[in-house]
Design an enzyme around this catalytic site. Structure first.
Site, PDB file in Angstrom:
ATOM      1  N   TYR A   1       0.724  -1.277  -0.042  1.00 46.13           N
ATOM      2  CA  TYR A   1       0.090   0.081   0.009  1.00 46.13           C
ATOM      3  C   TYR A   1       0.989   1.414  -0.071  1.00 46.13           C
ATOM      4  CZ  TYR A   1       0.388   1.239   5.098  1.00 46.13           C
ATOM      5  OH  TYR A   1       0.850   1.509   6.399  1.00 46.13           O
TER       6      TYR A   1
ATOM      7  N   GLU B   1     -24.497   3.921  -3.080  1.00 45.95           N
ATOM      8  CA  GLU B   1     -25.762   3.413  -3.195  1.00 45.95           C
ATOM      9  C   GLU B   1     -25.802   1.795  -3.802  1.00 45.95           C
ATOM     10  OE1 GLU B   1     -28.811   5.152  -5.735  1.00 45.95           O
ATOM     11  OE2 GLU B   1     -27.450   6.352  -6.622  1.00 45.95           O
TER      12      GLU B   1
END
Ligand SMILES: Cc1cc2nc3c(=O)[nH]c(=O)nc-3n(C[C@H](O)[C@H](O)[C@H](O)COP(=O)(O)OP(=O)(O)OC[C@H]3O[C@@H](n4cnc5c(N)ncnc54)[C@H](O)[C@@H]3O)c2cc1C
Length: 460
Positions: free
Chosen positions: A179, A442
């Site tokens: 990372y 959503e």
């Protein structure tokens, strides 16, 4: 405890040590803490915080570019590295002072010194002073490692130095696929450097979900970052103001900076662990039980030095749990399961729980739900990017066991999704939640159709 100078001596003033010292003092313990560099540790001084500030800086380039599609004319934008670094340093100094003040207020005695164990109850400071402690907490964190020795390795920098470069390098070669490597690739590229990422493995971000790894790589390459996998740097030569970087594949690269982000090792060397009788675990960190207690009854260790899950919130929880256990009369075990984590790459990643591969290896039945689409913002900006949202579900219990997002706001989304995952929410619970429109998130509550597995999709 009165035979001792202090009830608790904390070695290392980073995320874990500072929290443990403060809470132990609030429980009434006489606490001394030694820090050899700067209070706040890796996260505050040369990790999460300065990195995120640099990430913010790097993202303005994309914003300026995207603005045109929304009718804005942005006059030629220019960037000044020196201003960014000076402003970042000022904020870090402010935070360091705040840590100092918090510990002072809690009554912790701060010693600006390296500390080592002379024996199981005695801590020796750099000036030779010795402090007798009833309990010792080792929270010395970790440091960058460089892997195997290669010719010219002394020319390579680590993340420590990357925060203090005198100027923005025009060409950067980064070795590593974790990372920190991909985050710095995004930072340098966003600020205007030409970036090449070199990684010996098959694909970047080992340990992350395979769809996530693939998605990030594709998007990084779209953004102009050159990703070379399956090889490593074999030599670095300083040649007239720049570096010649020899790869194991035979390829030669030219760079103004070479950065190694190939992993970190726990700070266990020359700490007096042998003198104190403290054992090291197979993972190279200090061996501890679920209460962070070492094999020596009154010596504990928390955070990166134990090499469990090397993240700031984990070190803080472990430090707090230690203080509650030993000085608060409240034995507390830290739950290391379903820890959410982010990669502040470009695009950003947020992830919690099992990857698809882990779920398939552990569960009798795994269902996968995936959505990949062009976000609304990219329609007008014209940016060539897609977001990925993925839920990994236990097919027998319907429980959501993994949530992985790549795209704008992924980290913020997954912090909240992690609550649901931790509460053992089912896919039906996600589906019963009304969508919040129009958002990217959503999709997490509107995915109705199961997807093919990554392995099957990749083969097709
Ligand atoms: C570039 C980078 C980015 C990161 N980004 C993130 C992120 O986005 N999110 C996240 O959660 N985590 C991130 N991390 C990881 C995070 O910084 C660490 O997990 C966290 O700081 C660990 O806390 P700690 O208390 O164990 O150790 P540290 O914070 O490393 O503190 C250890 C301290 O001990 C001191 N010390 C060492 N030996 C001695 C000694 N003998 N005597 C006195 N003092 C000593 C050191 O100087 C240091 O200050 C990042 C790390 C790096 C390097």
């Amino acid at each position: 405890m009165s035979d001792f100078d202090v009830d608790l001596f904390v070695v290392g003033g980073g995320s874990g040590g500072v929290r443990a010292a403060r809470i132990a003092a609030q429980h009434g313990a006489r606490v001394m803490l030694a820090e050899e560099y700067r209070l706040g540790g890796t996260c505050v001084i040369r990790g999460c915080v300065p990195k995120k500030l640099l990430v913010y800086a790097s993202r303005f380039r994309g914003e300026f570019e995207d603005a045109a599609g929304f009718g804005w004319t942005v006059p030629h934008a220019s960037f000044d590295w020196a201003t960014l670094i000076a402003n970042k340093d000022r904020e870090i100094a402010r935070l360091e002072a705040a840590y100092h003040a918090t510990l002072d207020k809690a009554g912790v005695t701060i010693v600006k010194s390296r500390a080592v164990l002379a024996d199981a109850h005695t801590v020796q400071l750099a000036n030779g002073d010795r402090v007798r402690a009833a309990y010792v907490l080792i929270s010395t964190g970790g440091a960058p490692s460089y892997g195997d020795a290669i010719p010219g390795l002394e020319h390579a920098i680590s993340s420590n130095e990357a925060f203090h470069l005198p100027e923005l390098p025009r060409r950067v070669v980064i070795q590593g696929g974790g990372y920190i490597a991909v985050e710095f690739a995004g930072i340098f590229a966003g600020l205007g450097s030409h970036v090449t990422l070199v990684y010996r493995g098959e694909n970047i971000l080992r340990g992350f979900d395979d769809d996530v790894r693939h998605h990030l790589r594709v998007d990084m390459e779209k953004h102009g970052i050159q990703v070379i996998t399956g090889c490593k740097i074999s030599a670095i030569e300083h040649a007239g103001g720049h570096f010649s970087v020899q790869l194991s594949s035979g390829k030669l690269l030219t760079a103004d900076r070479v950065m190694f982000a190939v992993g970190r090792q726990p700070n266990v060397a020359k700490l007096g662990l042998k003198e104190a009788g403290v054992e090291i675990a197979k993972n190279g960190g200090i061996a501890v039980d679920e209460y962070s207690r070492t094999n020596v009854q009154h010596i504990y260790a928390v955070g990166d030095v134990t090499n469990r899950i090397n993240l700031t919130p984990v070190a803080i929880r472990e430090g707090h749990a230690f203080a509650d256990t030993v000085f608060g009369g409240k034995p507390t075990v830290v739950d290391h399961s379903s820890v959410p984590t982010a990669v502040f790459s470009d695009p950003e990643i947020g992830t919690v729980g099992l990857t698809e591969a882990q779920a398939r290896a552990r569960l009798a039945q795994t269902d996968v739900y995936k959505a990949m689409f062009k976000p609304l913002k990219a329609t007008l900006s014209g940016r060539d990017t897609t977001v990925l949202l993925k839920l990994v579900v236990d097919g027998l219990t319907n429980r959501v066991v993994g949530c992985h997002v790549v795209g704008d706001g992924a980290a913020e989304m997954v912090q909240l999704a992690a609550i649901a995952v931790k509460m053992r929410a089912t896919k039906a619970d996600f589906d019963a939640t009304m969508a919040l429109h129009p958002t990217i998130a959503e999709e997490l509550v509107t995915m109705r159709h199961k997807s093919a597995s990554y392995a099957r999709a990749a083969a097709e």
